[in-house]
Design a protein around this motif. Structure first.
Motif, short mmCIF file in Angstrom:
data_model
loop_
_atom_site.label_atom_id
_atom_site.label_comp_id
_atom_site.label_asym_id
_atom_site.label_seq_id
_atom_site.Cartn_x
_atom_site.Cartn_y
_atom_site.Cartn_z
N ASP A 59 0.81 -1.23 0.00
CA ASP A 59 0.00 0.00 0.00
C ASP A 59 0.84 1.28 0.00
N PHE A 60 2.15 1.16 0.28
CA PHE A 60 2.98 2.37 0.31
C PHE A 60 3.24 2.86 -1.11
N THR A 61 3.17 4.18 -1.28
CA THR A 61 3.36 4.74 -2.63
C THR A 61 4.78 5.24 -2.86
N GLU A 62 5.53 5.45 -1.76
CA GLU A 62 6.92 5.91 -1.90
C GLU A 62 7.74 5.50 -0.68
N ASP A 63 9.07 5.43 -0.87
CA ASP A 63 9.97 5.19 0.26
C ASP A 63 9.97 6.44 1.14
N ASP A 73 15.01 13.50 3.94
CA ASP A 73 14.90 13.32 2.49
C ASP A 73 15.43 11.94 2.11
N VAL A 74 14.54 11.07 1.70
CA VAL A 74 14.93 9.70 1.37
C VAL A 74 15.79 9.66 0.09
N ARG A 75 15.83 10.80 -0.61
CA ARG A 75 16.63 10.82 -1.86
C ARG A 75 18.11 11.07 -1.61
N ARG A 78 23.29 8.48 -0.16
CA ARG A 78 23.75 7.32 0.61
C ARG A 78 22.59 6.41 1.04
N ILE A 79 21.45 7.02 1.35
CA ILE A 79 20.27 6.22 1.67
C ILE A 79 19.84 5.46 0.42
N GLN A 80 19.85 6.15 -0.71
CA GLN A 80 19.49 5.51 -1.98
C GLN A 80 20.42 4.35 -2.31
N ALA A 81 21.72 4.55 -2.05
CA ALA A 81 22.70 3.49 -2.34
C ALA A 81 22.40 2.24 -1.52
N CYS A 82 22.05 2.42 -0.24
CA CYS A 82 21.70 1.27 0.62
C CYS A 82 20.45 0.56 0.10
N LEU A 83 19.43 1.34 -0.23
CA LEU A 83 18.18 0.75 -0.73
C LEU A 83 18.41 -0.01 -2.04
N ARG A 84 19.17 0.62 -2.93
CA ARG A 84 19.46 -0.02 -4.23
C ARG A 84 20.18 -1.34 -4.04
N LEU A 104 8.26 -12.17 -1.87
CA LEU A 104 7.68 -10.88 -1.53
C LEU A 104 8.00 -9.90 -2.66
N SER A 105 7.04 -9.15 -3.07
CA SER A 105 7.27 -8.23 -4.17
C SER A 105 8.39 -7.25 -3.83
N LEU A 106 9.39 -7.23 -4.71
CA LEU A 106 10.50 -6.30 -4.48
C LEU A 106 10.12 -4.89 -4.87
N ASN A 107 8.95 -4.73 -5.41
CA ASN A 107 8.49 -3.39 -5.77
C ASN A 107 7.84 -2.69 -4.58
N TYR A 108 7.65 -3.41 -3.48
CA TYR A 108 7.06 -2.77 -2.31
C TYR A 108 7.96 -1.63 -1.85
N LYS A 109 7.34 -0.52 -1.51
CA LYS A 109 8.10 0.61 -0.95
C LYS A 109 8.33 0.37 0.54
N VAL A 110 9.32 1.06 1.09
CA VAL A 110 9.67 0.86 2.49
C VAL A 110 9.56 2.17 3.26
#
Length: 401
Positions: A59-63, A73-75, A78-84, A104-110
């Motif tokens: 149900d989440f639309t964005e990280d 700011d999740v963008r 370094r946060i993006q590098a960890c998520l990627r 589990l769908s890897l497209n789920y946002k966190v």
């Protein structure tokens, strides 16, 4: 293993680590690869830790991420590098394990919430604990079981050392892709039970020159840094490992202080120079030297990271006397009862001889705000109790109690 549920939540804690052979300088800024190996002591989470909750939901639309109650700011790169990286590892595992009954769908946002129980960005290794905890929590919700050094390291280099308890080495590695730049445990947390750690908090303010900028400037301008990485650190890593394995406090303490001194010499050799120590820091160095000279042996050892706060290593039979020496030299202002946090320390009286040895120092009331007494501790932990989650069923931060 995470299953196909509408919402999966995991809460973890991760420790602070204190380097005794310092990491300073990168050979690759993007992958966060160091120019030298380093070695650290993991501190106990009963006193210092980061707690992180990661929740994924279809149900989440964005990280989204919250740090100490504030939305960040999740963008941030370094946060993006960890998520990627964690999602790449999850995908890799999923592809290799077709038998996985519940992908589990890897497209789920966190959604991620993280809190420190100590000052952030005050030279107390908050980013190391924070990114180790982030990597560990993300690995749990996305079902990743491989080594997390690379994930944590892309957030903060020293974070890979917070993935283990005890005494930990971060091997610089040689490969351009950084696959061999990993952390490994040198000795477990219970290896040296008498070892104690005192954090002398001089300032909880944010440091004026952040570590990332400071390192970059040192790499560009300090010839001493290159000499240290190539000619000094390799032998010191072997030496320090031996002292730890043999529980040789004399050797461990002296080398810890020498390496701290060299790190700060490199900061001064940087142009323009960087100074993380202040007058109180230098008075603490003097106090340690006076204390050891009085005892005719190394009974306490200091180390300073990129900030003015001192980390003191000693053995349990010396803690009470050294805390009394700190109180004598830096009388607490108004928080006498809150001056000492963490492990209990029995009051001790200073001998007249030791007072005389410290006599060359004028007392500095309030110079040290408080002391945290702790010891060597374990690596990241999973908290099973759902009440510990920092995020509610809606994936948003729970209201403060």
């Amino acid at each position: 293993m995470a299953s196909e549920k509408p919402l999966v939540a995991v809460t973890c804690t991760a420790p602070v680590n204190i380097a005794v052979i310092k990491y300073w300088g990168k050979r690759d800024e993007e992958l966060i690869l160091p120019i030298n190996s380093s070695l650290s002591v993991t501190l106990h989470q009963d006193q210092l830790k980061t707690t992180t909750t990661a929740v994924i939901s279809k149900d989440f639309t964005e990280d989204q991420i919250w740090l100490n109650g504030r939305k960040e700011d999740v963008r941030q790169p370094r946060i993006q590098a960890c998520l990627r990286e964690i999602r790449r590892l999850a995908r890799k595992r999923r592809n290799a394990d077709d038998k996985d009954p519940s992908p589990l769908s890897l497209n789920y946002k966190v959604h991620v919430a993280s809190v420190n129980n100590f000052p952030t960005a005050a030279g107390l290794a908050s980013s190391a604990a924070g990114y180790a905890c982030l990597a560990y929590a993300l690995a749990q919700v996305y079902g990743v079981e491989s080594d997390l050094s690379e994930v944590a390291r892309q957030g903060s280099g020293s974070a890979c050392r917070s993935l283990y308890g005890g005494f930990v080495e971060w091997q610089m590695g040689e490969r351009a892709d950084g696959k061999d730049s990993i952390a490994r445990q040198v000795a477990p947390e219970l290896h040296w039970p008498e070892l104690r750690v005192l954090i002398l908090v001089v300032s909880a303010e944010k440091k004026p020159t952040g570590s990332t900028v400071g390192m970059q400037t040192s790499v560009e301008t300090s010839p001493l840094l290159k000499f240290r990485a190539e000619a000094v650190v390799p032998a010191r890593m072997a030496e320090m490992t031996r002292y730890i394995k043999e529980r040789d406090f004399q050797g461990f303490g002296q080398l810890t202080m020498k390496d701290s001194n060299q790190f700060h010499a490199i900061c001064l050799d940087t142009f323009p120079p960087i100074s993380y120590l202040n007058d109180i820091s230098r008075r603490i160095i003097h106090l340690v030297n006076c204390f050891n000279t009085h005892h005719r042996q190394t009974k306490v050892a200091y180390t300073f990271d990129a900030g003015p706060n001192a980390v003191i290593f000693t053995l349990d039979d010396t803690v009470a006397e050294f805390v009394a020496a700190v109180r004598h030299s830096f009388p607490p202002e108004s928080n006498g009862d809150k001056f000492l946090k963490g492990l209990p320390v029995k009051p001790a009286l200073l001998s007249d001889e030791l007072k005389a040895a410290l006599g060359g120092m004028d007392p500095t009331p309030g110079g040290i705000k408080y002391i945290i007494a702790t010891q060597v501790g374990p690596g990241p932990q999973i908290l099973e109790d759902p009440h510990t989650h920092l995020l509610g069923p809606d994936g948003l931060p729970k209201p403060a109690a």
